[in-house]
Design a protein around this motif. Structure first.
Motif, PDB file in Angstrom:
ATOM      1  N   VAL A  50      -5.429 -17.010  14.570  1.00 26.66           N
ATOM      2  CA  VAL A  50      -6.627 -18.039  14.587  1.00 26.66           C
ATOM      3  C   VAL A  50      -7.920 -17.719  13.947  1.00 26.66           C
ATOM      4  CG1 VAL A  50      -8.058 -19.474  16.337  1.00 26.66           C
ATOM      5  CG2 VAL A  50      -5.728 -19.079  16.772  1.00 26.66           C
ATOM      6  N   PHE A  51      -8.030 -18.384  13.003  1.00 25.96           N
ATOM      7  CA  PHE A  51      -9.375 -18.275  12.557  1.00 25.96           C
ATOM      8  C   PHE A  51     -10.646 -19.072  12.890  1.00 25.96           C
ATOM      9  CE2 PHE A  51      -7.435 -17.654   7.913  1.00 25.96           C
ATOM     10  CZ  PHE A  51      -7.221 -16.284   8.215  1.00 25.96           C
ATOM     11  N   THR A  52     -11.609 -18.462  13.402  1.00 25.32           N
ATOM     12  CA  THR A  52     -12.766 -19.094  14.474  1.00 25.32           C
ATOM     13  C   THR A  52     -13.835 -19.091  13.243  1.00 25.32           C
ATOM     14  OG1 THR A  52     -11.726 -18.601  16.391  1.00 25.32           O
ATOM     15  CG2 THR A  52     -14.109 -19.271  16.384  1.00 25.32           C
ATOM     16  N   LYS A  53     -14.221 -20.424  12.905  1.00 24.60           N
ATOM     17  CA  LYS A  53     -15.182 -20.475  11.955  1.00 24.60           C
ATOM     18  C   LYS A  53     -16.667 -20.978  12.975  1.00 24.60           C
ATOM     19  CE  LYS A  53     -16.653 -23.361   7.973  1.00 24.60           C
ATOM     20  NZ  LYS A  53     -16.597 -24.255   6.901  1.00 24.60           N
ATOM     21  N   VAL A  54     -17.796 -20.382  12.618  1.00 24.83           N
ATOM     22  CA  VAL A  54     -18.968 -20.719  13.338  1.00 24.83           C
ATOM     23  C   VAL A  54     -20.064 -21.417  12.587  1.00 24.83           C
ATOM     24  CG1 VAL A  54     -18.724 -18.646  14.751  1.00 24.83           C
ATOM     25  CG2 VAL A  54     -20.193 -18.479  12.709  1.00 24.83           C
ATOM     26  N   LYS A  55     -20.941 -22.259  13.250  1.00 23.85           N
ATOM     27  CA  LYS A  55     -21.965 -22.958  12.561  1.00 23.85           C
ATOM     28  C   LYS A  55     -22.863 -21.985  11.850  1.00 23.85           C
ATOM     29  CE  LYS A  55     -21.258 -26.344  16.035  1.00 23.85           C
ATOM     30  NZ  LYS A  55     -22.179 -26.933  17.417  1.00 23.85           N
ATOM     31  N   ARG A  56     -23.694 -22.491  10.972  1.00 27.71           N
ATOM     32  CA  ARG A  56     -24.766 -21.667  10.359  1.00 27.71           C
ATOM     33  C   ARG A  56     -26.121 -21.531  11.271  1.00 27.71           C
ATOM     34  NH1 ARG A  56     -22.193 -22.841   5.161  1.00 27.71           N
ATOM     35  NH2 ARG A  56     -22.077 -20.977   4.148  1.00 27.71           N
ATOM     36  N   LEU A  57     -26.925 -20.804  10.949  1.00 24.52           N
ATOM     37  CA  LEU A  57     -28.317 -20.768  11.358  1.00 24.52           C
ATOM     38  C   LEU A  57     -28.763 -22.217  11.549  1.00 24.52           C
ATOM     39  CD1 LEU A  57     -29.958 -18.202  12.505  1.00 24.52           C
ATOM     40  CD2 LEU A  57     -31.282 -18.622  10.187  1.00 24.52           C
ATOM     41  N   ALA A  75     -21.967 -22.484  19.055  1.00 23.85           N
ATOM     42  CA  ALA A  75     -21.622 -21.852  17.789  1.00 23.85           C
ATOM     43  C   ALA A  75     -20.201 -22.333  17.211  1.00 23.85           C
ATOM     44  CB  ALA A  75     -21.927 -20.391  17.561  1.00 23.85           C
ATOM     45  N   LEU A  76     -19.340 -22.414  17.947  1.00 27.66           N
ATOM     46  CA  LEU A  76     -18.136 -22.902  17.486  1.00 27.66           C
ATOM     47  C   LEU A  76     -17.929 -24.016  16.592  1.00 27.66           C
ATOM     48  CD1 LEU A  76     -15.004 -22.221  17.353  1.00 27.66           C
ATOM     49  CD2 LEU A  76     -14.799 -23.790  19.420  1.00 27.66           C
ATOM     50  N   LEU A  77     -17.356 -23.920  15.333  1.00 28.15           N
ATOM     51  CA  LEU A  77     -17.323 -25.035  14.511  1.00 28.15           C
ATOM     52  C   LEU A  77     -16.031 -25.650  14.249  1.00 28.15           C
ATOM     53  CD1 LEU A  77     -18.609 -27.031  12.411  1.00 28.15           C
ATOM     54  CD2 LEU A  77     -18.388 -25.440  10.681  1.00 28.15           C
ATOM     55  N   GLN A  78     -14.874 -24.740  14.055  1.00 28.84           N
ATOM     56  CA  GLN A  78     -13.613 -25.108  13.749  1.00 28.84           C
ATOM     57  C   GLN A  78     -12.886 -23.901  14.172  1.00 28.84           C
ATOM     58  OE1 GLN A  78     -12.974 -27.039   9.884  1.00 28.84           O
ATOM     59  NE2 GLN A  78     -11.349 -25.320   9.707  1.00 28.84           N
ATOM     60  N   ARG A  79     -11.371 -24.235  14.731  1.00 34.92           N
ATOM     61  CA  ARG A  79     -10.328 -23.255  14.716  1.00 34.92           C
ATOM     62  C   ARG A  79      -9.223 -23.758  13.978  1.00 34.92           C
ATOM     63  NH1 ARG A  79     -12.396 -21.321  20.398  1.00 34.92           N
ATOM     64  NH2 ARG A  79     -13.022 -19.220  20.133  1.00 34.92           N
ATOM     65  N   THR A  80      -8.606 -22.741  13.180  1.00 35.90           N
ATOM     66  CA  THR A  80      -7.302 -22.979  12.577  1.00 35.90           C
ATOM     67  C   THR A  80      -6.105 -21.954  12.695  1.00 35.90           C
ATOM     68  OG1 THR A  80      -8.499 -23.999  10.758  1.00 35.90           O
ATOM     69  CG2 THR A  80      -6.340 -23.330  10.413  1.00 35.90           C
ATOM     70  N   ARG A  81      -5.230 -22.651  13.236  1.00 37.46           N
ATOM     71  CA  ARG A  81      -4.065 -21.265  13.496  1.00 37.46           C
ATOM     72  C   ARG A  81      -3.131 -21.344  12.444  1.00 37.46           C
ATOM     73  NH1 ARG A  81      -1.867 -23.383  18.396  1.00 37.46           N
ATOM     74  NH2 ARG A  81      -2.990 -22.016  19.567  1.00 37.46           N
ATOM     75  N   ARG A 121       8.817 -14.592  12.806  1.00 40.46           N
ATOM     76  CA  ARG A 121       9.657 -13.107  12.343  1.00 40.46           C
ATOM     77  C   ARG A 121      10.776 -13.129  11.428  1.00 40.46           C
ATOM     78  NH1 ARG A 121      12.318  -9.331  17.293  1.00 40.46           N
ATOM     79  NH2 ARG A 121      13.205  -7.858  15.982  1.00 40.46           N
ATOM     80  N   ASP A 122      10.798 -12.387  10.511  1.00 42.59           N
ATOM     81  CA  ASP A 122      11.712 -12.088   9.355  1.00 42.59           C
ATOM     82  C   ASP A 122      11.707 -13.250   8.346  1.00 42.59           C
ATOM     83  OD1 ASP A 122      12.777  -9.823  10.606  1.00 42.59           O
ATOM     84  OD2 ASP A 122      14.207 -11.286  11.887  1.00 42.59           O
ATOM     85  N   ALA A 123      10.428 -13.907   8.099  1.00 43.59           N
ATOM     86  CA  ALA A 123      10.255 -14.869   7.385  1.00 43.59           C
ATOM     87  C   ALA A 123       8.740 -14.521   6.831  1.00 43.59           C
ATOM     88  CB  ALA A 123      10.400 -16.207   8.040  1.00 43.59           C
ATOM     89  N   VAL A 124       8.660 -14.449   5.481  1.00 43.70           N
ATOM     90  CA  VAL A 124       7.214 -14.333   4.811  1.00 43.70           C
ATOM     91  C   VAL A 124       6.737 -15.746   4.399  1.00 43.70           C
ATOM     92  CG1 VAL A 124       5.829 -13.087   3.238  1.00 43.70           C
ATOM     93  CG2 VAL A 124       8.138 -12.142   3.889  1.00 43.70           C
ATOM     94  N   THR A 125       6.539 -16.528   5.431  1.00 42.40           N
ATOM     95  CA  THR A 125       6.039 -18.054   5.309  1.00 42.40           C
ATOM     96  C   THR A 125       5.087 -18.100   6.238  1.00 42.40           C
ATOM     97  OG1 THR A 125       7.620 -18.721   6.807  1.00 42.40           O
ATOM     98  CG2 THR A 125       8.287 -19.011   4.377  1.00 42.40           C
ATOM     99  N   VAL A 126       4.081 -19.257   6.114  1.00 44.85           N
ATOM    100  CA  VAL A 126       3.262 -19.434   7.200  1.00 44.85           C
ATOM    101  C   VAL A 126       2.873 -20.848   7.350  1.00 44.85           C
ATOM    102  CG1 VAL A 126       0.477 -19.379   7.292  1.00 44.85           C
ATOM    103  CG2 VAL A 126       1.695 -17.556   6.002  1.00 44.85           C
ATOM    104  N   ASP A 127       2.938 -21.093   8.721  1.00 43.16           N
ATOM    105  CA  ASP A 127       2.929 -22.459   9.326  1.00 43.16           C
ATOM    106  C   ASP A 127       1.188 -22.583   9.216  1.00 43.16           C
ATOM    107  OD1 ASP A 127       5.428 -23.174   9.229  1.00 43.16           O
ATOM    108  OD2 ASP A 127       5.722 -22.165  11.172  1.00 43.16           O
ATOM    109  N   VAL A 128       0.695 -23.922   9.395  1.00 45.96           N
ATOM    110  CA  VAL A 128      -0.917 -24.013   9.274  1.00 45.96           C
ATOM    111  C   VAL A 128      -1.095 -25.026  10.207  1.00 45.96           C
ATOM    112  CG1 VAL A 128      -2.980 -24.442   8.297  1.00 45.96           C
ATOM    113  CG2 VAL A 128      -1.243 -23.065   7.079  1.00 45.96           C
ATOM    114  N   GLU A 129      -1.901 -25.029  11.156  1.00 44.04           N
ATOM    115  CA  GLU A 129      -2.208 -25.945  12.425  1.00 44.04           C
ATOM    116  C   GLU A 129      -3.838 -26.044  12.416  1.00 44.04           C
ATOM    117  OE1 GLU A 129      -1.187 -27.214  16.929  1.00 44.04           O
ATOM    118  OE2 GLU A 129      -0.352 -24.962  16.004  1.00 44.04           O
ATOM    119  N   GLN A 130      -4.437 -27.181  12.406  1.00 43.01           N
ATOM    120  CA  GLN A 130      -5.636 -27.227  12.857  1.00 43.01           C
ATOM    121  C   GLN A 130      -5.892 -27.557  14.257  1.00 43.01           C
ATOM    122  OE1 GLN A 130      -8.541 -26.846  11.205  1.00 43.01           O
ATOM    123  NE2 GLN A 130      -7.548 -26.791   9.246  1.00 43.01           N
ATOM    124  N   LEU A 131      -6.735 -26.621  15.205  1.00 43.03           N
ATOM    125  CA  LEU A 131      -6.799 -27.006  16.559  1.00 43.03           C
ATOM    126  C   LEU A 131      -7.844 -27.797  17.084  1.00 43.03           C
ATOM    127  CD1 LEU A 131      -6.063 -23.036  17.658  1.00 43.03           C
ATOM    128  CD2 LEU A 131      -4.673 -24.820  17.388  1.00 43.03           C
TER     129      LEU A 131
END
Length: 604
Positions: free
Chosen positions: A566-573, A583-589, A594-604
């Protein structure tokens, strides 16, 4: 004096077994003696680190108050004192039952820092700890041991962070990390401090972080100064550690740390700084930086190596690995101390453009936005000169990395990696689509050492080493990409997924590029963060997710079936210079099966 004898006989590092440390006599209770209280302070809080199944390292800094009651966070020049103290470790929060009581000495020689490794602990157990000096106690911390190395565990949770510049933005992301109640530990992948202060800053800093002044700093061209002496680097760590959010993070979670460049010098290699084309060698400064890091990080020095009296810049070795049951193996590398010089010479680029090859700064064209054919030719020449391909890890560490990866019994091999593995190339608008016109954007990262990158990734492919992911920092951006043994998608085989976390506070990659291109014919590419992201993903189709205008952190949930980040993005000053309360702005999962070099993307 060999390393183990040094460690056993030095107050720098203490090893004590939980079953043997309780043989000390009970301390005399003098709590009612008000006159003797408040003699010592723990202004930098406490920390724990390098958690293994049966050991943890505990750290603090304990300073005697001056005769006038001065703040303990100040320097200690001219102070020659020893502070006797003890470490107490318990499975109960009230310390009603101790498993270890370890005598220690905080010496001015090590800036009054102490660290102790307690062994013979139980796996998957939370331990509470504190330090006591006289009648003064430190804050209480907690740390959890790893699962038994042979346990077939089904879950590991951790976060990683990077790039926490005191002088830019805010550190509220640290509070969000500390609030994640189910994390087992945190990993710091570098830039714990920034060695430069003052000068021109692209963004403001919160009021809680006033400007820093170095006692012995040397001048930079932008009117800033950079750390040089041991006292300079110590002051940076002392000051950074006064931040309550960082103290809370250390107090709640054990940290596994490596470094990147700013712990010594921006874009450094070995003991060379690169502020100018001269790339001046500064061995004493490198050793000062390494020593301050060694003093302030809760690192297991019986596992790695630190030799303060060794005059070499390689008097420290920090690459190491950690097992978390049979589920996860964390392999931590050092990508600064052993790396060869950047392949394209700054001085050569300066001479080609009639610039000053000594006092000038020709990072553009040598380390950044480098023509691909120039990089290729320079790599051939460097290989002839060195008698081997130019390397990021150095020959010895490369062999260690290969053997460690090959022998790993874990389901997931996690590479604690400081600089970007993802390919980041660009064809500029209007340029012919030929290799000579293609630019390699960041040659301080793995793209700048293409043969070595190919060597390591091909090793994973050839030996069938699967389920390898990298956790990375440095770029000041969120990135997730599939990395191939050959960077050409038409030829290369995906072998690893690189997760790059944005910095805690440091100025974003997009902000830097907007400042550089905003008044040039390339301004349209940076008119918005979305357009810049699209430009980079169009040029690099293996990128699965990007946000190059971000601050925050990353966390991972590891199971036998997946590696989920999960990438947790925060608000600026805020506009008024205060940090955002929420501070929380956005989270992305992002999830790798396993055994696969692929990526599934999901906005939380």
């Amino acid at each position: 004096m060999d390393r183990r004898h040094f460690l056993a006989s030095s107050a720098f590092f203490t090893i004590a077994a939980a079953t043997g440390a309780l043989l000390l006599p009970e301390p005399v209770d003098a709590a009612s003696d008000e006159v003797r209280k408040h003699r010592y302070r723990f202004a930098q809080g406490v920390a724990s680190g390098d958690p293994r199944d049966r050991s943890i390292v505990f750290w603090t800094r304990c300073v005697p108050e001056s005769e006038t009651g001065g703040a303990a966070s100040q320097g200690t020049r001219g102070v020659a004192r020893t502070v006797p103290l003890r470490l107490e470790v318990s499975t109960s929060a009230d310390f009603s039952t101790l498993v270890a009581r370890v005598p220690l000495k905080a010496l001015s020689t090590y800036d009054f820092t102490v660290r102790a490794k307690v062994t013979a602990l139980s796996p998957k157990t939370t331990y509470h700890y504190r330090f006591v000096a006289g009648n003064d106690s430190s804050p209480t911390g907690a740390a959890r041991t790893a699962p038994d190395t042979s346990e077939a565990n089904d879950r590991v949770r951790f976060a990683w962070l990077t790039c926490q510049d005191w002088s830019v933005n805010h550190w509220q992301a640290m509070s969000l990390i500390a609030a994640e109640s189910d994390l087992d530990f945190v990993v710091h992948v570098g830039d714990y401090i920034y060695e430069t202060v003052g000068g021109v800053r692209p963004e403001a800093a919160e009021a809680a972080h006033p400007p820093l002044q170095l006692p012995d700093g040397k001048p930079l061209p932008d009117a800033g100064r950079y750390a040089d002496s041991l006292e300079d680097y110590r002051l940076l760590y002392r000051t950074y550690r006064t931040d309550r959010r960082l103290q809370t993070l250390h107090r709640r979670l054990p940290m596994i740390a490596t470094w990147d460049d700013h712990e010594f010098s921006d874009d450094c290699w070995q003991d060379h700084q690169v502020y100018t084309n001269e790339e001046r060698r500064e061995t004493a400064r490198r050793r000062n930086a390494s020593r301050a890091w060694a003093e302030y990080m809760p690192v297991d020095w019986s596992d790695v190596r630190f030799e303060p009296d060794n005059p070499s810049y390689t008097n420290i070795r920090i690459y190491r690995d950690f097992h978390f049951g049979t589920l996860m193996h964390l392999v931590l590398t050092d990508e600064r101390l052993y790396r060869d010089d950047h392949i394209v010479s700054e001085a050569a680029i300066a001479r080609a453009h009639h610039h000053d090859p000594i006092r000038g700064d020709d990072a553009a064209g040598s380390r950044y936005f480098v023509e691909q054919d120039v990089l290729h030719r320079a790599q051939i020449e460097a290989t002839k000169k060195l008698g081997r391909i130019p390397s990021m890890l150095g020959p010895e560490q490369s062999s260690w990395w290969k053997n460690t990866m090959k022998r790993s019994p874990a389901v997931w091999k996690v590479w604690g990696n400081e600089v970007m593995l993802n390919r980041l190339w660009a064809m500029m608008p209007g340029a012919p689509e030929t290799p000579p016109a293609r630019l390699v954007i960041d040659c301080d990262a793995w793209d700048g050492y293409p043969a070595h990158k190919h060597e390591l990734l091909s090793y994973l492919k050839e030996h069938g080493i699967r389920n390898v992911v990298a956790i990375t920092g440095d770029l000041h951006a969120f990135q997730c990409g599939v990395v191939r043994d050959d960077p050409d998608p038409a030829q290369g085989t995906p072998v690893i997924v690189d997760f790059v976390s944005a910095g805690i506070s440091s100025t974003s990659f997009y902000t830097y590029m907007k400042a550089a291109w905003g008044r040039t014919p390339l301004a349209a590419l940076v008119s918005t963060p979305a357009k810049f992201d699209m430009f980079l993903t169009t040029n690099n189709p293996d990128l699965r997710y990007v946000d190059h205008d971000a601050q925050g952190y990353a966390s991972a949930t590891v199971t036998p079936d997946s590696f989920s980040v999960v990438f947790t993005k925060v608000k600026r000053l805020n506009d008024d210079g205060t940090p955002p309360v929420d501070a929380l702005l956005q989270r992305t999962r992002l999830t790798v099966p396993r055994d696969a070099v692929t990526v599934d993307v999901e906005q939380l």
